[in-house]
Motif scaffolding. Structure first.
Motif, PDB file in Angstrom:
ATOM      1  N   THR A 123       0.861  -1.183   0.000  1.00 17.26           N
ATOM      2  CA  THR A 123       0.000   0.000   0.000  1.00 17.26           C
ATOM      3  C   THR A 123       0.892   1.226   0.000  1.00 17.26           C
ATOM      4  OG1 THR A 123      -1.763  -1.146   1.181  1.00 17.26           O
ATOM      5  CG2 THR A 123      -1.815   1.270   1.215  1.00 17.26           C
ATOM      6  N   MET A 124       0.654   2.082  -0.983  1.00 15.21           N
ATOM      7  CA  MET A 124       1.424   3.319  -1.134  1.00 15.21           C
ATOM      8  C   MET A 124       0.553   4.512  -0.773  1.00 15.21           C
ATOM      9  SD  MET A 124       4.501   2.574  -2.331  1.00 15.21           S
ATOM     10  CE  MET A 124       5.081   4.138  -2.998  1.00 15.21           C
ATOM     11  N   THR A 125       1.187   5.520  -0.185  1.00 18.23           N
ATOM     12  CA  THR A 125       0.534   6.805   0.064  1.00 18.23           C
ATOM     13  C   THR A 125       1.184   7.835  -0.843  1.00 18.23           C
ATOM     14  OG1 THR A 125       0.053   6.259   2.361  1.00 18.23           O
ATOM     15  CG2 THR A 125       0.063   8.597   1.789  1.00 18.23           C
ATOM     16  N   PHE A 126       0.348   8.660  -1.452  1.00 18.00           N
ATOM     17  CA  PHE A 126       0.806   9.722  -2.347  1.00 18.00           C
ATOM     18  C   PHE A 126       0.310  11.054  -1.793  1.00 18.00           C
ATOM     19  CE2 PHE A 126       0.184   5.845  -4.755  1.00 18.00           C
ATOM     20  CZ  PHE A 126       1.426   5.684  -5.342  1.00 18.00           C
ATOM     21  N   THR A 127       1.243  11.875  -1.335  1.00 13.90           N
ATOM     22  CA  THR A 127       0.896  13.175  -0.774  1.00 13.90           C
ATOM     23  C   THR A 127       1.224  14.233  -1.812  1.00 13.90           C
ATOM     24  OG1 THR A 127       1.416  12.343   1.432  1.00 13.90           O
ATOM     25  CG2 THR A 127       1.257  14.746   1.172  1.00 13.90           C
ATOM     26  N   MET A 128       0.188  14.924  -2.264  1.00 18.02           N
ATOM     27  CA  MET A 128       0.306  15.902  -3.345  1.00 18.02           C
ATOM     28  C   MET A 128       0.241  17.313  -2.775  1.00 18.02           C
ATOM     29  SD  MET A 128      -2.268  16.278  -6.614  1.00 18.02           S
ATOM     30  CE  MET A 128      -1.776  14.753  -7.405  1.00 18.02           C
ATOM     31  N   ARG A 129       1.251  18.119  -3.116  1.00 13.13           N
ATOM     32  CA  ARG A 129       1.316  19.503  -2.638  1.00 13.13           C
ATOM     33  C   ARG A 129       1.577  20.477  -3.783  1.00 13.13           C
ATOM     34  NH1 ARG A 129       1.486  19.610   2.775  1.00 13.13           N
ATOM     35  NH2 ARG A 129       2.127  17.723   3.853  1.00 13.13           N
ATOM     36  N   ARG A 130       1.103  21.667  -3.589  1.00  9.72           N
ATOM     37  CA  ARG A 130       1.435  22.814  -4.437  1.00  9.72           C
ATOM     38  C   ARG A 130       2.110  23.794  -3.495  1.00  9.72           C
ATOM     39  NH1 ARG A 130      -3.321  23.948  -6.121  1.00  9.72           N
ATOM     40  NH2 ARG A 130      -3.774  25.005  -4.182  1.00  9.72           N
ATOM     41  N   GLY A 131       3.436  23.865  -3.572  1.00  5.91           N
ATOM     42  CA  GLY A 131       4.160  24.654  -2.579  1.00  5.91           C
ATOM     43  C   GLY A 131       3.936  24.042  -1.215  1.00  5.91           C
ATOM     44  N   ASP A 132       3.498  24.857  -0.257  1.00  3.34           N
ATOM     45  CA  ASP A 132       3.216  24.354   1.096  1.00  3.34           C
ATOM     46  C   ASP A 132       1.781  23.865   1.262  1.00  3.34           C
ATOM     47  OD1 ASP A 132       5.790  24.914   1.991  1.00  3.34           O
ATOM     48  OD2 ASP A 132       5.264  26.966   2.581  1.00  3.34           O
ATOM     49  N   ASP A 133       0.949  24.060   0.247  1.00  2.00           N
ATOM     50  CA  ASP A 133      -0.469  23.711   0.339  1.00  2.00           C
ATOM     51  C   ASP A 133      -0.716  22.245   0.005  1.00  2.00           C
ATOM     52  OD1 ASP A 133      -1.093  26.365   0.934  1.00  2.00           O
ATOM     53  OD2 ASP A 133      -1.382  26.880  -1.183  1.00  2.00           O
ATOM     54  N   LEU A 134      -1.417  21.558   0.897  1.00  3.13           N
ATOM     55  CA  LEU A 134      -1.813  20.182   0.652  1.00  3.13           C
ATOM     56  C   LEU A 134      -2.958  20.173  -0.353  1.00  3.13           C
ATOM     57  CD1 LEU A 134      -1.537  17.186   1.412  1.00  3.13           C
ATOM     58  CD2 LEU A 134      -3.205  17.611   3.243  1.00  3.13           C
ATOM     59  N   VAL A 135      -2.786  19.429  -1.433  1.00  2.17           N
ATOM     60  CA  VAL A 135      -3.805  19.342  -2.481  1.00  2.17           C
ATOM     61  C   VAL A 135      -4.623  18.064  -2.335  1.00  2.17           C
ATOM     62  CG1 VAL A 135      -4.176  19.183  -4.979  1.00  2.17           C
ATOM     63  CG2 VAL A 135      -2.477  20.789  -4.066  1.00  2.17           C
ATOM     64  N   ALA A 136      -3.926  16.936  -2.175  1.00  2.00           N
ATOM     65  CA  ALA A 136      -4.637  15.657  -2.078  1.00  2.00           C
ATOM     66  C   ALA A 136      -3.722  14.614  -1.450  1.00  2.00           C
ATOM     67  CB  ALA A 136      -5.082  15.190  -3.458  1.00  2.00           C
ATOM     68  N   VAL A 137      -4.363  13.586  -0.896  1.00  2.00           N
ATOM     69  CA  VAL A 137      -3.637  12.426  -0.394  1.00  2.00           C
ATOM     70  C   VAL A 137      -4.319  11.199  -0.984  1.00  2.00           C
ATOM     71  CG1 VAL A 137      -2.925  11.075   1.611  1.00  2.00           C
ATOM     72  CG2 VAL A 137      -2.988  13.584   1.752  1.00  2.00           C
ATOM     73  N   GLY A 138      -3.527  10.404  -1.693  1.00  2.00           N
ATOM     74  CA  GLY A 138      -4.060   9.196  -2.301  1.00  2.00           C
ATOM     75  C   GLY A 138      -3.441   7.954  -1.692  1.00  2.00           C
ATOM     76  N   THR A 139      -4.182   6.872  -1.734  1.00  2.00           N
ATOM     77  CA  THR A 139      -3.649   5.574  -1.330  1.00  2.00           C
ATOM     78  C   THR A 139      -4.015   4.554  -2.406  1.00  2.00           C
ATOM     79  OG1 THR A 139      -5.615   5.052  -0.033  1.00  2.00           O
ATOM     80  CG2 THR A 139      -3.751   5.987   1.156  1.00  2.00           C
ATOM     81  N   ILE A 140      -3.063   3.712  -2.705  1.00  2.00           N
ATOM     82  CA  ILE A 140      -3.308   2.625  -3.652  1.00  2.00           C
ATOM     83  C   ILE A 140      -2.666   1.362  -3.088  1.00  2.00           C
ATOM     84  CG2 ILE A 140      -2.934   1.739  -5.998  1.00  2.00           C
ATOM     85  CD1 ILE A 140      -2.862   4.625  -6.980  1.00  2.00           C
ATOM     86  N   THR A 141      -3.438   0.290  -3.076  1.00  2.00           N
ATOM     87  CA  THR A 141      -2.911  -1.011  -2.690  1.00  2.00           C
ATOM     88  C   THR A 141      -2.715  -1.836  -3.946  1.00  2.00           C
ATOM     89  OG1 THR A 141      -3.984  -0.938  -0.530  1.00  2.00           O
ATOM     90  CG2 THR A 141      -3.321  -3.109  -1.341  1.00  2.00           C
TER      91      THR A 141
END
Length: 123
Positions: free
Chosen positions: A85-103
């Motif tokens: 299971t992977m976590t993907f933390t997406m940011r634009r600069g310091d701003d959190l845009v999305a967090v995804g998980t895929i198994t």
């Protein structure tokens, strides 16, 4: 590992915001970068293994917009015997845009199989 990925016009809706279905493409691109640091998809396949998606999800925190360059951090969240299971933390600069998980489940010959060492060893 952090991948830097631009938001292109084809990823956006009429309001210049990235369409919700496109986030998974960014997670996949970031995963391929993470996998590349461990020998790449070709190495995985040469070991007789492949990965299939078992589950996926995305929490949206802020919109990604046309022209943004998104930093997507890929990190293993859980290693099982046959799954990762992977976590993907997406940011634009310091701003959190999305967090995804895929198994992902490792398969050989159409059946679940142990994860190869290239996926379980530290990079």
């Amino acid at each position: 590992m952090i991948s830097h990925l631009p938001v292109r016009p084809r990823h956006c809706d009429a309001q210049s915001m990235m369409h919700a279905t496109r986030y998974y493409e960014y997670f996949e691109d970031a995963f391929l970068d993470w996998l590349g640091a461990r020998g790449g998809y070709d190495r995985l396949r040469s070991e007789g293994a492949d990965l299939v998606v078992k589950a996926s999800g995305c929490e949206h925190h802020a919109p990604a917009r046309l022209g943004d360059v998104l930093a997507v951090e890929s990190a293993p969240a859980r290693l099982g015997t046959t799954s990762l299971t992977m976590t993907f933390t997406m940011r634009r600069g310091d701003d959190l845009v999305a967090v995804g998980t895929i198994t992902y489940v490792c398969v050989r010959g159409g059946r679940a199989a142990p994860l190869p060492g290239m996926l379980t060893a530290p990079a």
